[in-house]
Design a protein around this motif. Structure first.
Motif, PDB file in Angstrom:
ATOM      1  N   SER A   1       0.914  -1.207  -0.031  1.00 47.85           N
ATOM      2  CA  SER A   1      -0.077   0.065  -0.344  1.00 47.85           C
ATOM      3  C   SER A   1       0.541   1.234  -0.289  1.00 47.85           C
ATOM      4  O   SER A   1       0.290   2.652  -0.643  1.00 47.85           O
ATOM      5  CB  SER A   1      -1.009   0.120   1.197  1.00 47.85           C
TER       6      SER A   1
ATOM      7  N   TRP B   1      -8.397  -3.653  -1.989  1.00 43.81           N
ATOM      8  CA  TRP B   1      -8.054  -2.748  -0.797  1.00 43.81           C
ATOM      9  C   TRP B   1      -7.463  -3.855   0.550  1.00 43.81           C
ATOM     10  O   TRP B   1      -6.779  -3.045   0.999  1.00 43.81           O
ATOM     11  CB  TRP B   1      -9.879  -2.555  -0.393  1.00 43.81           C
TER      12      TRP B   1
ATOM     13  N   ASP C   1      -6.509   0.215  -8.806  1.00 48.61           N
ATOM     14  CA  ASP C   1      -7.106  -0.455  -8.941  1.00 48.61           C
ATOM     15  C   ASP C   1      -8.575  -0.728  -7.999  1.00 48.61           C
ATOM     16  O   ASP C   1      -7.810  -0.697  -6.710  1.00 48.61           O
ATOM     17  CB  ASP C   1      -6.850  -1.809  -9.438  1.00 48.61           C
ATOM     18  N   PRO C   2      -9.281   0.964  -8.283  1.00 47.44           N
ATOM     19  CA  PRO C   2     -10.116   0.683  -6.888  1.00 47.44           C
ATOM     20  C   PRO C   2     -10.598  -0.246  -6.288  1.00 47.44           C
ATOM     21  O   PRO C   2     -11.177  -0.328  -5.235  1.00 47.44           O
ATOM     22  CB  PRO C   2     -11.124   1.641  -7.265  1.00 47.44           C
TER      23      PRO C   2
END
Length: 269
Positions: A45, A64, A60-61
């Protein structure tokens, strides 16, 4: 976070190979860059925004979770980009780490640079990470000559000649393709600049300075350099179809110019 030193580093074993990799970034390098960052505490991250910024792609949403989603995304971005973008990523990572270090008093950037440069040496890459920038790396002899030449010019307050040498290195370091004629042009320009300064002849070419000042260089080096000057001028200024300066020729002329510029500077002192 400090990187642990392996056996070879603790005992100062280092196998420097002849440089064979310049216009490439094999998967081994891509893996080592990410692994080194991870070892320093920079997780997926933290890495994703840097890679996305360098590669100009949005994150890329749908990803997560740190593992495996973002980790896979970071790995795919690194493994799939063009070779020269890998070196842009290295610079981007170092810049981010340096900023982080200044805020928190850590040493991630220096450790990252040391690890990457060690890999470059051991795996025959013609690059090095210096002051946050990827620049060309030659043999140890080449590096010593260039460093000595620039140091001599800077200490004798000849910034113009020193700038020409820096420009020559910059031309050798250009990605994806080095500007080899430009490197020759700037290197010989540095030497010509010094020759003009030490002889007091501000308009002389290098060849003219040598002819007009017999004691400038020892014989028969003066005659040889005049011929080299003619060759370099022709290659750098008069490009011919089907005739390109080779990397080896360019490095030879850059190294020779740095050595002689340093020699003339020290001789005058």
């Amino acid at each position: 976070m400090a990187l642990e030193q392996p056996f070879s580093k603790r005992n100062r074993y280092r196998a420097a190979k002849e440089i064979t990799i310049r216009e490439d970034a094999p998967q081994s390098l891509r893996f080592v860059v990410l692994q080194t960052a991870n070892d320093l505490g920079w997780g997926p991250s933290s890495l994703r925004p840097i890679l996305c910024r360098v590669l100009r792609v949005p994150p890329d949403p749908g990803n997560w979770s740190e593992y495996p989603n973002i980790d896979y995304e970071v790995t795919d971005l690194m493994s799939g980009c063009e070779w020269f973008k890998v070196y842009d990523i290295i610079e981007g990572l170092h810049a981010k780490m340096a900023k982080h270090d200044s805020e928190r008093g850590e040493t991630d950037a220096s450790q990252f640079a040391e690890a990457v440069n060690q890999f470059f040496i051991e795996e025959a890459f013609g690059w090095q990470l210096v002051n946050g920038q990827i620049v060309t790396r030659g043999t140890e002899a080449f590096e010593a000559v260039i460093t000595g030449g620039i140091s001599a010019l800077e200490s004798s307050e000849r910034p113009t000649a020193a700038t020409h040498l820096h420009e020559a290195l910059g031309d050798l370091s250009r990605r994806p393709h080095a500007d080899l004629p430009g490197a020759v042009y700037h290197a010989m320009g540095a030497l010509e600049c010094v020759a003009r300064d030490v002889t007091g002849d501000a308009k002389a070419t290098l060849g003219e300075a040598i002819k007009r000042n017999p004691g400038l260089l020892p014989k028969p080096l003066d005659t040889a350099l005049s011929q080299i000057w003619g060759y370099a001028s022709n290659e750098a200024r008069h490009v011919q179809e089907g005739r390109d300066v080779s990397r080896e020729e360019a490095e030879l002329l850059v190294g020779l110019s740095a050595a002689l510029a340093g020699y003339l500077t020290r001789k005058q002192q």
